[in-house]
Write a protein that holds these residues in place. Structure first.
Motif, mmCIF file in Angstrom:
data_model
loop_
_atom_site.group_PDB
_atom_site.id
_atom_site.type_symbol
_atom_site.label_atom_id
_atom_site.label_comp_id
_atom_site.label_asym_id
_atom_site.label_seq_id
_atom_site.Cartn_x
_atom_site.Cartn_y
_atom_site.Cartn_z
ATOM 1 N N ASP A 150 0.587 -1.151 0.034
ATOM 2 C CA ASP A 150 0.137 -0.055 -0.007
ATOM 3 C C ASP A 150 1.025 1.086 0.095
ATOM 4 O OD1 ASP A 150 -2.826 -1.073 -0.082
ATOM 5 O OD2 ASP A 150 -2.424 -1.808 2.016
ATOM 6 N N ASN A 151 0.918 1.971 -1.047
ATOM 7 C CA ASN A 151 1.599 3.213 -1.297
ATOM 8 C C ASN A 151 0.972 4.294 -1.026
ATOM 9 O OD1 ASN A 151 3.856 4.738 -2.030
ATOM 10 N ND2 ASN A 151 3.331 4.801 -4.349
ATOM 11 N N LEU A 152 1.005 4.771 0.381
ATOM 12 C CA LEU A 152 0.057 6.077 0.603
ATOM 13 C C LEU A 152 0.794 7.187 -0.007
ATOM 14 C CD1 LEU A 152 -0.544 4.978 4.361
ATOM 15 C CD2 LEU A 152 -2.013 4.344 2.435
ATOM 16 N N ARG A 153 -0.064 8.233 0.159
ATOM 17 C CA ARG A 153 0.127 9.676 -0.361
ATOM 18 C C ARG A 153 0.341 10.592 0.645
ATOM 19 N NH1 ARG A 153 0.331 5.875 -3.757
ATOM 20 N NH2 ARG A 153 -0.101 6.362 -6.121
ATOM 21 N N ALA A 154 1.353 11.476 0.373
ATOM 22 C CA ALA A 154 1.282 12.804 1.440
ATOM 23 C C ALA A 154 0.763 13.973 0.880
ATOM 24 C CB ALA A 154 2.939 12.788 1.753
ATOM 25 N N SER A 165 -11.499 -1.654 3.287
ATOM 26 C CA SER A 165 -11.067 -1.207 2.116
ATOM 27 C C SER A 165 -10.254 -0.231 2.302
ATOM 28 C CB SER A 165 -12.216 -0.905 1.134
ATOM 29 O OG SER A 165 -11.652 -0.258 0.322
ATOM 30 N N MET A 166 -9.178 -0.032 1.568
ATOM 31 C CA MET A 166 -8.151 1.174 1.506
ATOM 32 C C MET A 166 -8.692 2.141 0.759
ATOM 33 S SD MET A 166 -5.749 0.309 4.006
ATOM 34 C CE MET A 166 -4.217 0.840 3.726
ATOM 35 N N ALA A 167 -9.461 2.120 -0.141
ATOM 36 C CA ALA A 167 -9.922 3.041 -1.162
ATOM 37 C C ALA A 167 -10.123 4.287 -0.709
ATOM 38 C CB ALA A 167 -10.973 2.449 -2.033
ATOM 39 N N TYR A 168 -10.654 4.313 0.362
ATOM 40 C CA TYR A 168 -10.766 5.777 0.959
ATOM 41 C C TYR A 168 -9.653 6.732 1.224
ATOM 42 C CZ TYR A 168 -12.519 9.604 4.342
ATOM 43 O OH TYR A 168 -12.635 10.670 4.670
ATOM 44 N N LEU A 169 -8.540 6.111 1.394
ATOM 45 C CA LEU A 169 -7.342 6.748 1.686
ATOM 46 C C LEU A 169 -6.620 7.039 0.137
ATOM 47 C CD1 LEU A 169 -5.648 4.555 4.324
ATOM 48 C CD2 LEU A 169 -6.931 6.573 4.736
ATOM 49 N N ALA A 225 -2.023 5.442 10.735
ATOM 50 C CA ALA A 225 -2.928 4.921 11.853
ATOM 51 C C ALA A 225 -3.987 4.521 11.127
ATOM 52 C CB ALA A 225 -2.941 6.001 13.002
ATOM 53 N N GLU A 226 -4.597 5.318 10.258
ATOM 54 C CA GLU A 226 -6.015 4.771 9.793
ATOM 55 C C GLU A 226 -5.591 3.653 8.768
ATOM 56 O OE1 GLU A 226 -9.800 4.962 8.486
ATOM 57 O OE2 GLU A 226 -8.790 5.620 10.349
ATOM 58 N N ALA A 227 -4.420 3.616 8.309
ATOM 59 C CA ALA A 227 -4.235 2.415 7.170
ATOM 60 C C ALA A 227 -4.144 1.232 8.329
ATOM 61 C CB ALA A 227 -2.903 2.629 6.503
#
Length: 352
Positions: A145-149, A340-344, A329-331
Motif C-alpha cells: 500500500d503506497n500511501l500519498r502525502a 477497504s483502503m480505497a478511501y485513503l 494509523a488509519e491504514a
C-alpha cells in the motif's frame, strides 16, 4: 483457542508516537519486544510474548543508519515468522534504497534485492508512503500500500502560505513535471518547469549506454560496424513558464542533496519569483543540506515526518514538518478491521 488479535511492534518510534496514540481505542496492543545490538554490533531481537496466529505490524522509521535499520527489520520479521505469527505487516514510511530502482551502468537494482530480502524474512504486506517510483511495487510478491502525502502538503499550502493563489507550482526538472502538474491541477494554479538543469543520475553516462566503444569499428572485428554514439549535450538552464511576481512552490518526493534545489531557487529569483517554497514528502537532508538551505534563496522547506530530521531543524529554522501519522494509523486500523483502503486514495491521481 486463543482469540486472534493485532499487535504493533515499534522498532524506531520517531513517527510512531502520534501514530500509536491514535490507536489506543482500536483494540490494538503495543507489543512487548526489544531490539538491541551486541558488543560486536550484531543485531538481536527478543519478542517477549506469544504472537502465534496474530497479525503483527512492525513500525520501522528509517534513521540515519539505514543499513542497521534494515537489519533490525529483517531480524524482527524473521523472529515473528519463526514464532508462527499469522501476518507480518511492515509499516515503513520511507522505503530505503528506493532511489536505486534502476540499473546504472554495472551496478544493481538494490531496491529489488531489498524487496526479496523482506519477503524471505517473512513480511506479508507493506505500508509505505510516496515510493520514489511507483513501479517499485512490482518488485514485491506480496501486497504494497503506497500511501500519498499530497493531501497533507496541499493542506499546508492552502492554510500556511499567505496569498497562495498568487503561487505557481514548479517542477525542478522535466522528470518531476507530472507530480508538479498533479499539485497544480488540484490547487488550480499554473505550472512552470525548469529545463536544462544538470541531473547526472539520469544521464547516459550513468546508465551504461556509453559503455560501447565510441569508434565505428570494434577492435578484433574489423567487419562489424556500429553506429556512432551521440553524446547528450545539456541545454542552457531555462524556466518554461512565467514566475515573475509569483510565489514559486517546488514539488518533489525526496529532498536529500539540496544543490539542485538551491540552483533552482537562484534561477527562479532571477526570473522574478519573490518567495520560494520547497515541498517534499521525505526530508532526508543529508550532509550540509541545512547550512545550504539556510544560506540560499529558499524561504521555506516543508517535509513530512516520514524520516527523522529534528537535528536538521535545529540547524535550519527554514525547515518545517507536516505530521502524516494520521494516515498511517488509519491504514493500520483498516487493515486490522479488514476494511477497504480505497478511501485513503480518494482524489489521488496516477501521477501523484
Amino acid at each position: 483457542p486463543q482469540a486472534r488479535q493485532t499487535i504493533v511492534i515499534v522498532i524506531n518510534a520517531y513517527i510512531s508516537r502520534s501514530c500509536i496514540s491514535r490507536m489506543g481505542r482500536l483494540g490494538v496492543e503495543l507489543g512487548k519486544s526489544v531490539v538491541f545490538q551486541e558488543a560486536d554490533a550484531e543485531t538481536r531481537v527478543d519478542v517477549r510474548e506469544s504472537v502465534r496466529g496474530q497479525d503483527i505490524f512492525i513500525i520501522q522509521t528509517i534513521p540515519r543508519d539505514v543499513n542497521t535499520a534494515i537489519m533490525e527489520l529483517l531480524v524482527m520479521a524473521y523472529a515473528l515468522k519463526t514464532s508462527c505469527a499469522k501476518n507480518i505487516i511492515g509499516v515503513i514510511p520511507y522505503f530505503p534504497y528506493s532511489k536505486q530502482c534502476k540499473m546504472r551502468k554495472r551496478g544493481s537494482i538494490v531496491c529489488k534485492l531489498l524487496a526479496s530480502m523482506l519477503a524471505k524474512a517473512g513480511l506479508t504486506h507493506i505500508i509505505t508512503m510516496d515510493l520514489h517510483q511507483k513501479e517499485i511495487q512490482g518488485f514485491f510478491n506480496f501486497p504494497v500500500d503506497n500511501l500519498r502525502a499530497s493531501p497533507f502538503l496541499l493542506q499546508y499550502i492552502q492554510e500556511e502560505i499567505p496569498d497562495y493563489r498568487n503561487a505557481i507550482i514548479v517542477a525542478k526538472s522535466p522528470s518531476a513535471a507530472k507530480r508538479a502538474q498533479s499539485y497544480a491541477e488540484r490547487l488550480r494554479l499554473g505550472l512552470a518547469v525548469i529545463h536544462g538543469e544538470a541531473n547526472h543520475s539520469e544521464s547516459d553516462m550513468a546508465d551504461g549506454r556509453q559503455s560501447p566503444p565510441l569508434s565505428r569499428t570494434t577492435p578484433g572485428h574489423t567487419g562489424l560496424e556500429l553506429p556512432l554514439m551521440m553524446a547528450k549535450e545539456k541545454p542552457p538552464i531555462t524556466v518554461v513558464g512565467d514566475v515573475g511576481g509569483r510565489i514559486a512552490i517546488i514539488i518533489d518526493d525526496i529532498i536529500d542533496d539540496v544543490e539542485d534545489f538551491v540552483a533552482a531557487a537562484e534561477i527562479l529569483k532571477e526570473r522574478g519569483a519573490y518567495k520560494i517554497y520547497i515541498m517534499a514528502t521525505h526530508g532526508l537532508l543529508s550532509a550540509e543540506a541545512p547550512r545550504l538551505i539556510e544560506e540560499s534563496q529558499i524561504d521555506e522547506v516543508v517535509v513530512t515526518n516520514t524520516v527523522p530530521h529534528e537535528v536538521q531543524k535545529l540547524q535550519c529554522p527554514k525547515i518545517k514538518t507536516v505530521d502524516v501519522s494520521m494516515i498511517l494509523a488509519e491504514a493500520i486500523r483498516r487493515i486490522h478491521n479488514g476494511e477497504s483502503m480505497a478511501y485513503l486514495f480518494r482524489n489521488i491521481t496516477v501521477d501523484d
